[in-house]
Design a protein around this motif. Sequence first.
Motif, PDB file in Angstrom:
ATOM      1  N   ARG A 107      -6.965 136.870  58.655  1.00  0.00           N
ATOM      2  CA  ARG A 107      -5.687 137.463  58.250  1.00  0.00           C
ATOM      3  C   ARG A 107      -4.659 136.437  57.761  1.00  0.00           C
ATOM      4  NH1 ARG A 107      -5.801 142.594  57.230  1.00  0.00           N
ATOM      5  NH2 ARG A 107      -4.052 143.372  58.446  1.00  0.00           N
ATOM      6  N   LEU A 108      -4.567 135.293  58.458  1.00  0.00           N
ATOM      7  CA  LEU A 108      -3.560 134.284  58.114  1.00  0.00           C
ATOM      8  C   LEU A 108      -4.171 132.895  58.153  1.00  0.00           C
ATOM      9  CD1 LEU A 108      -0.563 135.507  60.324  1.00  0.00           C
ATOM     10  CD2 LEU A 108      -0.780 135.804  57.851  1.00  0.00           C
ATOM     11  N   GLN A 109      -3.681 132.020  57.282  1.00  0.00           N
ATOM     12  CA  GLN A 109      -4.031 130.605  57.332  1.00  0.00           C
ATOM     13  C   GLN A 109      -2.751 129.799  57.562  1.00  0.00           C
ATOM     14  OE1 GLN A 109      -6.953 128.479  54.738  1.00  0.00           O
ATOM     15  NE2 GLN A 109      -5.128 127.579  53.823  1.00  0.00           N
ATOM     16  N   PHE A 110      -2.766 128.965  58.589  1.00  0.00           N
ATOM     17  CA  PHE A 110      -1.638 128.080  58.869  1.00  0.00           C
ATOM     18  C   PHE A 110      -1.983 126.672  58.415  1.00  0.00           C
ATOM     19  CE2 PHE A 110      -0.846 131.593  61.710  1.00  0.00           C
ATOM     20  CZ  PHE A 110       0.528 131.703  61.710  1.00  0.00           C
ATOM     21  N   MET A 111      -1.033 126.030  57.760  1.00  0.00           N
ATOM     22  CA  MET A 111      -1.185 124.650  57.312  1.00  0.00           C
ATOM     23  C   MET A 111      -0.253 123.772  58.142  1.00  0.00           C
ATOM     24  SD  MET A 111      -1.536 125.164  53.200  1.00  0.00           S
ATOM     25  CE  MET A 111       0.161 125.688  53.038  1.00  0.00           C
ATOM     26  N   LEU A 112      -0.819 122.768  58.789  1.00  0.00           N
ATOM     27  CA  LEU A 112      -0.045 121.853  59.628  1.00  0.00           C
ATOM     28  C   LEU A 112       0.383 120.651  58.794  1.00  0.00           C
ATOM     29  CD1 LEU A 112      -2.379 121.851  62.777  1.00  0.00           C
ATOM     30  CD2 LEU A 112      -0.416 123.346  62.316  1.00  0.00           C
ATOM     31  N   ASP A 113       1.674 120.406  58.728  1.00  0.00           N
ATOM     32  CA  ASP A 113       2.174 119.264  57.969  1.00  0.00           C
ATOM     33  C   ASP A 113       3.000 118.357  58.866  1.00  0.00           C
ATOM     34  OD1 ASP A 113       1.057 119.170  55.515  1.00  0.00           O
ATOM     35  OD2 ASP A 113       2.841 119.719  54.394  1.00  0.00           O
ATOM     36  N   GLU A 114       3.127 117.124  58.410  1.00  0.00           N
ATOM     37  CA  GLU A 114       3.781 116.100  59.218  1.00  0.00           C
ATOM     38  C   GLU A 114       5.301 116.165  59.048  1.00  0.00           C
ATOM     39  OE1 GLU A 114       1.594 114.756  61.113  1.00  0.00           O
ATOM     40  OE2 GLU A 114      -0.026 115.606  59.906  1.00  0.00           O
ATOM     41  N   VAL A 115       6.003 115.920  60.140  1.00  0.00           N
ATOM     42  CA  VAL A 115       7.458 115.799  60.139  1.00  0.00           C
ATOM     43  C   VAL A 115       7.808 114.502  60.852  1.00  0.00           C
ATOM     44  CG1 VAL A 115       9.620 116.777  60.968  1.00  0.00           C
ATOM     45  CG2 VAL A 115       7.843 118.277  60.048  1.00  0.00           C
ATOM     46  N   ASP A 116       8.696 113.719  60.254  1.00  0.00           N
ATOM     47  CA  ASP A 116       9.083 112.431  60.820  1.00  0.00           C
ATOM     48  C   ASP A 116      10.601 112.301  60.737  1.00  0.00           C
ATOM     49  OD1 ASP A 116       9.080 109.778  61.766  1.00  0.00           O
ATOM     50  OD2 ASP A 116       8.912 108.987  59.729  1.00  0.00           O
ATOM     51  N   GLY A 117      11.244 112.313  61.896  1.00  0.00           N
ATOM     52  CA  GLY A 117      12.695 112.111  61.917  1.00  0.00           C
ATOM     53  C   GLY A 117      13.469 113.142  61.116  1.00  0.00           C
ATOM     54  N   GLY A 118      13.014 114.371  61.105  1.00  0.00           N
ATOM     55  CA  GLY A 118      13.701 115.412  60.351  1.00  0.00           C
ATOM     56  C   GLY A 118      13.279 115.521  58.911  1.00  0.00           C
ATOM     57  N   ASP A 119      12.310 114.701  58.497  1.00  0.00           N
ATOM     58  CA  ASP A 119      11.805 114.741  57.130  1.00  0.00           C
ATOM     59  C   ASP A 119      10.387 115.307  57.100  1.00  0.00           C
ATOM     60  OD1 ASP A 119      14.077 113.571  56.133  1.00  0.00           O
ATOM     61  OD2 ASP A 119      13.191 111.582  55.882  1.00  0.00           O
ATOM     62  N   TRP A 120      10.110 116.157  56.106  1.00  0.00           N
ATOM     63  CA  TRP A 120       8.735 116.525  55.785  1.00  0.00           C
ATOM     64  C   TRP A 120       8.078 115.356  55.067  1.00  0.00           C
ATOM     65  CZ3 TRP A 120       7.358 116.815  50.520  1.00  0.00           C
ATOM     66  CH2 TRP A 120       6.045 117.225  50.267  1.00  0.00           C
ATOM     67  N   VAL A 121       6.816 115.088  55.419  1.00  0.00           N
ATOM     68  CA  VAL A 121       6.071 113.977  54.817  1.00  0.00           C
ATOM     69  C   VAL A 121       4.830 114.554  54.143  1.00  0.00           C
ATOM     70  CG1 VAL A 121       4.919 111.771  55.219  1.00  0.00           C
ATOM     71  CG2 VAL A 121       6.886 112.434  56.637  1.00  0.00           C
ATOM     72  N   PHE A 122       4.659 114.285  52.869  1.00  0.00           N
ATOM     73  CA  PHE A 122       3.507 114.788  52.111  1.00  0.00           C
ATOM     74  C   PHE A 122       2.246 114.116  52.630  1.00  0.00           C
ATOM     75  CE2 PHE A 122       1.257 114.887  47.766  1.00  0.00           C
ATOM     76  CZ  PHE A 122       0.783 116.179  47.967  1.00  0.00           C
ATOM     77  N   ARG A 123       1.286 114.916  53.068  1.00  0.00           N
ATOM     78  CA  ARG A 123       0.142 114.335  53.760  1.00  0.00           C
ATOM     79  C   ARG A 123      -0.758 113.510  52.845  1.00  0.00           C
ATOM     80  NH1 ARG A 123      -1.483 120.026  54.471  1.00  0.00           N
ATOM     81  NH2 ARG A 123      -3.131 120.563  52.999  1.00  0.00           N
ATOM     82  N   ARG A 124      -0.727 113.750  51.536  1.00  0.00           N
ATOM     83  CA  ARG A 124      -1.574 112.965  50.633  1.00  0.00           C
ATOM     84  C   ARG A 124      -0.965 111.606  50.297  1.00  0.00           C
ATOM     85  NH1 ARG A 124      -2.344 117.491  46.094  1.00  0.00           N
ATOM     86  NH2 ARG A 124      -3.261 119.149  47.382  1.00  0.00           N
ATOM     87  N   ASP A 125       0.351 111.489  50.482  1.00  0.00           N
ATOM     88  CA  ASP A 125       1.024 110.233  50.133  1.00  0.00           C
ATOM     89  C   ASP A 125       2.325 110.173  50.929  1.00  0.00           C
ATOM     90  OD1 ASP A 125       2.470 108.113  48.960  1.00  0.00           O
ATOM     91  OD2 ASP A 125       1.437 108.401  47.053  1.00  0.00           O
ATOM     92  N   PRO A 126       2.371 109.378  52.006  1.00  0.00           N
ATOM     93  CA  PRO A 126       3.560 109.365  52.868  1.00  0.00           C
ATOM     94  C   PRO A 126       4.804 108.790  52.214  1.00  0.00           C
ATOM     95  CG  PRO A 126       1.972 107.689  53.557  1.00  0.00           C
ATOM     96  CD  PRO A 126       1.299 108.509  52.521  1.00  0.00           C
ATOM     97  N   ARG A 127       4.674 108.266  50.999  1.00  0.00           N
ATOM     98  CA  ARG A 127       5.878 107.832  50.289  1.00  0.00           C
ATOM     99  C   ARG A 127       6.732 109.026  49.865  1.00  0.00           C
ATOM    100  NH1 ARG A 127       3.229 104.436  45.531  1.00  0.00           N
ATOM    101  NH2 ARG A 127       1.836 106.263  45.640  1.00  0.00           N
ATOM    102  N   VAL A 128       6.134 110.187  49.807  1.00  0.00           N
ATOM    103  CA  VAL A 128       6.839 111.392  49.377  1.00  0.00           C
ATOM    104  C   VAL A 128       7.396 112.097  50.608  1.00  0.00           C
ATOM    105  CG1 VAL A 128       6.644 113.599  48.178  1.00  0.00           C
ATOM    106  CG2 VAL A 128       5.308 111.614  47.391  1.00  0.00           C
ATOM    107  N   ARG A 129       8.702 112.202  50.667  1.00  0.00           N
ATOM    108  CA  ARG A 129       9.383 112.800  51.815  1.00  0.00           C
ATOM    109  C   ARG A 129      10.539 113.656  51.316  1.00  0.00           C
ATOM    110  NH1 ARG A 129       8.594 108.919  56.473  1.00  0.00           N
ATOM    111  NH2 ARG A 129      10.347 109.946  57.479  1.00  0.00           N
TER     112      ARG A 129
END
Length: 207
Positions: free
Chosen positions: A108-130
């Motif tokens: 029914r549903l797919q959940f995607m877990l993504d990283e958060v660091d200090g209130g910022d979302w961090v792109f999992r493929r490239d942590p330079r992208v926040r």
Amino acid sequence: MRTETPWGPWEPPPLPEAVRLLAALRSPWWIAGGYAVELAVGRVFRDHGDIDVLVPRDAQAEVRRALPGWDWWAADPPGTLRPWHPGETLPAAVHDLWCRPGPDEPWRLQFMLDEVDGGDWVFRRDPRVRLPLARLGRRSPEGIPYLAPEVQLLYKSRTRRPKDERDFTEALPVLDDHARAWLAETLALVEGADHPWAARLRTLLPG
């Protein structure tokens, strides 16, 4: 729309029903995938085989509590599924969860877990992208939180399946100059300056 997979059929609920299922979540969450693009555009323009929901990784236990009694599986490693056991903290390599009301029900549903660091979302493929979490999403007129279209298109930029190309084309008119510039610069950083979406976005920027 019902679709078949090696792990059983997908039959996502209507979007309003999915939103009701997520109402118990206290953690931030955002509708993602093609539905996020449609919410940004403001109309339905294609079929969907599933419903994706983005949540911070540290909300995984809360997500499970919000749907008690459901059957949960983790993409571990990616491209496969295994049961997600109660009380288990998933490792950083696991990004996707599939769930259904019971083992004999469609997914029914797919959940995607993504990283958060200090209130910022961090792109999992490239942590330079926040991005600050406050800039990660939008709300529809009905109050549905969804992933900002420029962020969703970044996720779609690598595979560029026909549905991803359609989503990019439909979303392009609703992106403002700031979103277009951010996506063009981020695509150049992550995928290379010759990425066709980056090139198209640059032609639309002023000056």
